[in-house]
Design an enzyme around this catalytic site. Structure first.
Site, short mmCIF file in Angstrom:
data_model
loop_
_atom_site.label_atom_id
_atom_site.label_comp_id
_atom_site.label_asym_id
_atom_site.label_seq_id
_atom_site.Cartn_x
_atom_site.Cartn_y
_atom_site.Cartn_z
N TYR A 58 11.30 -6.98 88.94
CA TYR A 58 10.57 -5.75 89.26
C TYR A 58 11.30 -4.94 90.34
O TYR A 58 10.65 -4.32 91.19
CB TYR A 58 9.14 -6.08 89.68
N LYS A 81 1.28 -13.10 81.42
CA LYS A 81 1.02 -13.08 82.87
C LYS A 81 -0.14 -14.02 83.24
O LYS A 81 -0.86 -14.52 82.35
CB LYS A 81 0.70 -11.64 83.29
N ASN A 85 -2.68 -6.76 83.36
CA ASN A 85 -2.54 -6.16 82.03
C ASN A 85 -1.93 -7.12 81.01
O ASN A 85 -1.25 -6.71 80.08
CB ASN A 85 -1.77 -4.83 82.13
N GLU A 91 16.91 -9.40 80.54
CA GLU A 91 15.77 -10.31 80.73
C GLU A 91 15.94 -11.60 79.94
O GLU A 91 15.53 -12.66 80.40
CB GLU A 91 14.47 -9.58 80.35
N HIS A 131 4.08 -8.73 79.97
CA HIS A 131 5.26 -7.89 80.14
C HIS A 131 5.99 -7.84 78.81
O HIS A 131 6.04 -8.83 78.09
CB HIS A 131 6.19 -8.50 81.20
#
Ligand code: IDP
Ligand code: MG
Length: 139
Positions: free
Chosen positions: A49, A9, A112, A126, A115
Site C-alpha cells: 500500500y 482480507k 471491503n 504482486e 484486494h
C-alpha cells in the site's frame, strides 16, 4: 491467460465469507492457481500500500490488515485482471453496486472484503510479492 492477485482480507476471513468469494471467482470461469494463508507484516503492507502510506487513514488500514491473517490467491483466466476488478466493485462498499462482491458483502471503504490487482504491472509485482514460483500452479 492472465493471472491476478486477490487478497481475502480479515473481514472476509472473520465473517466466514472465504468460500462465497472463491465461489464467485470460480463461477465467473476463473481458476485458482495459488493459495496461501499469511499474516501481513508492517513492512509488507507498506510495500503493498505504498500509494497510501501518507493518507490519514493509513494507520487504521494497517491495523485492519494485521487484525487476522489474510488469504492470498493467484487467480487465472482470460482478461482476469480487469474482469476481477469489475466483479469486486469500487473501493467503497457502500457505493458498490448490488451483484459486485463489495456491494453484496462489504461494509465500508476500509472493510471491503478483498484486494484485487489493478493493472497488469501491479499483478506482476504482486504475484512476486506474495508467491514464490513453486507456489503457482497450472501453466
Ligand atoms: P482498492 O482496494 O479498491 O484498489 P485502494 O485505493 O488501492 O483501493 O486502497 C487500498 C485499500 O485501502 C482499500 O481497499 C481500503 O481497504 C483502504 N482504503 C482506501 N481508501 C480508503 C479511505 O478513504 N478510508 C479508509 N480506507 C481506505
Ligand atoms: Mg488498489
Amino acid at each position: 491467460m492472465e493471472t491476478t492477485v486477490i487478497l481475502l482480507k480479515p473481514d472476509c476471513v472473520g465473517r466466514r465469507l472465504v468460500g462465497e468469494v472463491i465461489r464467485r471467482f470460480e463461477a465467473a470461469g476463473f481458476t485458482i492457481k495459488g493459495a496461501k494463508m499469511m499474516a501481513m507484516t508492517r513492512e509488507l503492507l507498506r510495500e503493498h500500500y505504498a500509494h497510501l502510506v501518507a493518507e490519514p487513514f493509513y494507520p487504521l488500514l494497517e491495523a485492519f490488515m494485521m487484525s487476522s491473517p489474510v488469504i492470498a490467491l493467484a487467480v487465472g483466466g482470460d482478461g482476469v485482471i480487469e474482469r476481477a476488478r469489475t466483479l469486486v466493485g469500487p473501493t467503497d462498499s457502500r457505493k458498490a453496486a448490488a451483484g459486485t462482491i463489495r456491494g453484496d458483502l462489504g461494509t465500508d471503504n476500509r472493510r471491503n472484503i478483498l484486494h484485487a490487482s489493478d493493472s497488469p504491472e501491479a499483478a506482476a509485482k504482486e504475484l512476486s510479492r506474495f508467491f514464490h514460483s513453486g507456489e503457482l500452479f497450472g501453466d
